[in-house]
Design a protein around this motif. Structure first.
Motif, short mmCIF file in Angstrom:
data_model
loop_
_atom_site.label_atom_id
_atom_site.label_comp_id
_atom_site.label_asym_id
_atom_site.label_seq_id
_atom_site.Cartn_x
_atom_site.Cartn_y
_atom_site.Cartn_z
N HIS A 45 0.84 -1.13 -0.14
CA HIS A 45 0.02 -0.05 0.02
C HIS A 45 0.67 1.12 -0.22
CE1 HIS A 45 0.70 1.07 4.30
NE2 HIS A 45 0.66 -0.16 4.61
N ALA A 46 0.11 2.44 -0.29
CA ALA A 46 0.93 3.59 -0.45
C ALA A 46 0.48 4.62 0.75
CB ALA A 46 0.73 4.16 -1.81
N GLY A 47 0.07 3.93 1.71
CA GLY A 47 -0.38 4.88 2.86
C GLY A 47 -1.61 4.38 3.43
N HIS A 48 -2.15 5.16 4.68
CA HIS A 48 -3.33 4.75 5.18
C HIS A 48 -4.01 6.10 5.36
CE1 HIS A 48 -1.96 5.64 9.29
NE2 HIS A 48 -0.90 5.06 8.93
N GLU A 56 -3.22 0.74 16.50
CA GLU A 56 -3.05 -0.81 16.59
C GLU A 56 -4.16 -1.39 16.52
OE1 GLU A 56 -3.98 1.43 20.44
OE2 GLU A 56 -2.64 1.80 19.00
N ARG A 57 -5.34 -0.98 16.13
CA ARG A 57 -6.53 -1.62 15.71
C ARG A 57 -6.70 -1.55 14.33
NH1 ARG A 57 -11.02 0.16 19.75
NH2 ARG A 57 -12.03 -1.46 18.57
N ILE A 58 -5.81 -1.16 13.55
CA ILE A 58 -6.18 -1.34 12.16
C ILE A 58 -6.20 -2.65 11.74
CG2 ILE A 58 -5.24 -0.81 9.93
CD1 ILE A 58 -4.20 2.01 10.75
N ASP A 59 -6.89 -3.16 10.86
CA ASP A 59 -7.15 -4.51 10.27
C ASP A 59 -6.44 -4.43 9.15
OD1 ASP A 59 -7.81 -7.07 9.42
OD2 ASP A 59 -9.78 -6.71 9.60
N GLY A 60 -5.23 -5.29 8.86
CA GLY A 60 -4.33 -5.10 7.71
C GLY A 60 -5.06 -5.75 6.75
N ALA A 61 -6.03 -6.78 6.88
CA ALA A 61 -6.97 -7.36 5.88
C ALA A 61 -8.20 -6.42 5.46
CB ALA A 61 -7.53 -8.67 6.18
N ASP A 62 -8.20 -5.26 6.12
CA ASP A 62 -9.57 -4.27 6.00
C ASP A 62 -8.94 -3.47 4.88
OD1 ASP A 62 -11.68 -2.90 5.63
OD2 ASP A 62 -11.54 -2.36 7.78
N THR A 63 -9.06 -3.53 3.66
CA THR A 63 -8.41 -2.65 2.55
C THR A 63 -9.03 -1.14 2.63
OG1 THR A 63 -9.72 -3.29 0.94
CG2 THR A 63 -7.49 -4.37 1.12
N GLU A 64 -10.08 -0.89 3.17
CA GLU A 64 -10.72 0.27 3.04
C GLU A 64 -10.21 1.38 4.10
OE1 GLU A 64 -14.57 1.01 5.91
OE2 GLU A 64 -14.73 -0.31 3.85
N SER A 65 -9.03 0.87 4.71
CA SER A 65 -8.25 1.83 5.46
C SER A 65 -6.96 2.15 4.76
CB SER A 65 -8.00 1.32 6.85
OG SER A 65 -8.89 1.30 7.77
N TYR A 66 -6.74 1.75 3.62
CA TYR A 66 -5.32 1.88 3.06
C TYR A 66 -5.53 2.48 1.46
CZ TYR A 66 -3.71 -0.98 6.88
OH TYR A 66 -3.21 -1.36 8.03
N ILE A 67 -4.43 3.02 0.93
CA ILE A 67 -4.46 3.59 -0.36
C ILE A 67 -3.64 2.31 -1.10
CG2 ILE A 67 -3.34 5.28 -1.93
CD1 ILE A 67 -2.99 6.95 0.59
N THR A 68 -4.60 1.60 -1.45
CA THR A 68 -4.06 0.31 -2.19
C THR A 68 -4.96 -0.15 -3.34
OG1 THR A 68 -3.68 -2.23 -1.72
CG2 THR A 68 -5.65 -1.07 -0.56
N PRO A 69 -4.59 -0.72 -4.36
CA PRO A 69 -5.49 -1.11 -5.57
C PRO A 69 -6.69 -1.87 -5.30
CG PRO A 69 -3.15 -1.76 -5.99
CD PRO A 69 -3.16 -1.45 -4.57
#
Length: 85
Positions: A45-48, A56-69
């Protein structure tokens, strides 16, 4: 000129984006700017997003928190912590 200033200047020029820009579209623009500078993105990803959530509670699998394809949700939206409380 530092690497960060070379990189942030074109990105800030791109900040005049549509209000419904998605993580997918922003990632594509960041990737395009990196390619233009002769760089490649080194992560998944290119950021969040920054908001009312503890990191610490960001879900790495939850892509809607990230700048990702994989993020097809609008980035400019009400923070979940604000809208649920």
């Amino acid at each position: 000129m530092t690497t960060s200033s070379r990189c942030s200047r074109p990105a800030s020029a791109s900040s005049r984006t549509p209000p419904d820009i998605t993580g997918e579209h922003l990632y594509a623009e960041v990737s395009r700017l990196a390619d233009k500078a002769g760089w490649e993105l080194g992560g998944r990803h290119a950021g969040h997003l920054v908001g009312e959530f503890p990191h610490e509670r960001i879900d790495g699998a939850d892509t809607e928190s990230y700048i990702t394809p994989a993020n097809d949700t609008p980035l400019r939206r009400t923070d979940k912590a604000l809208s649920s409380g």
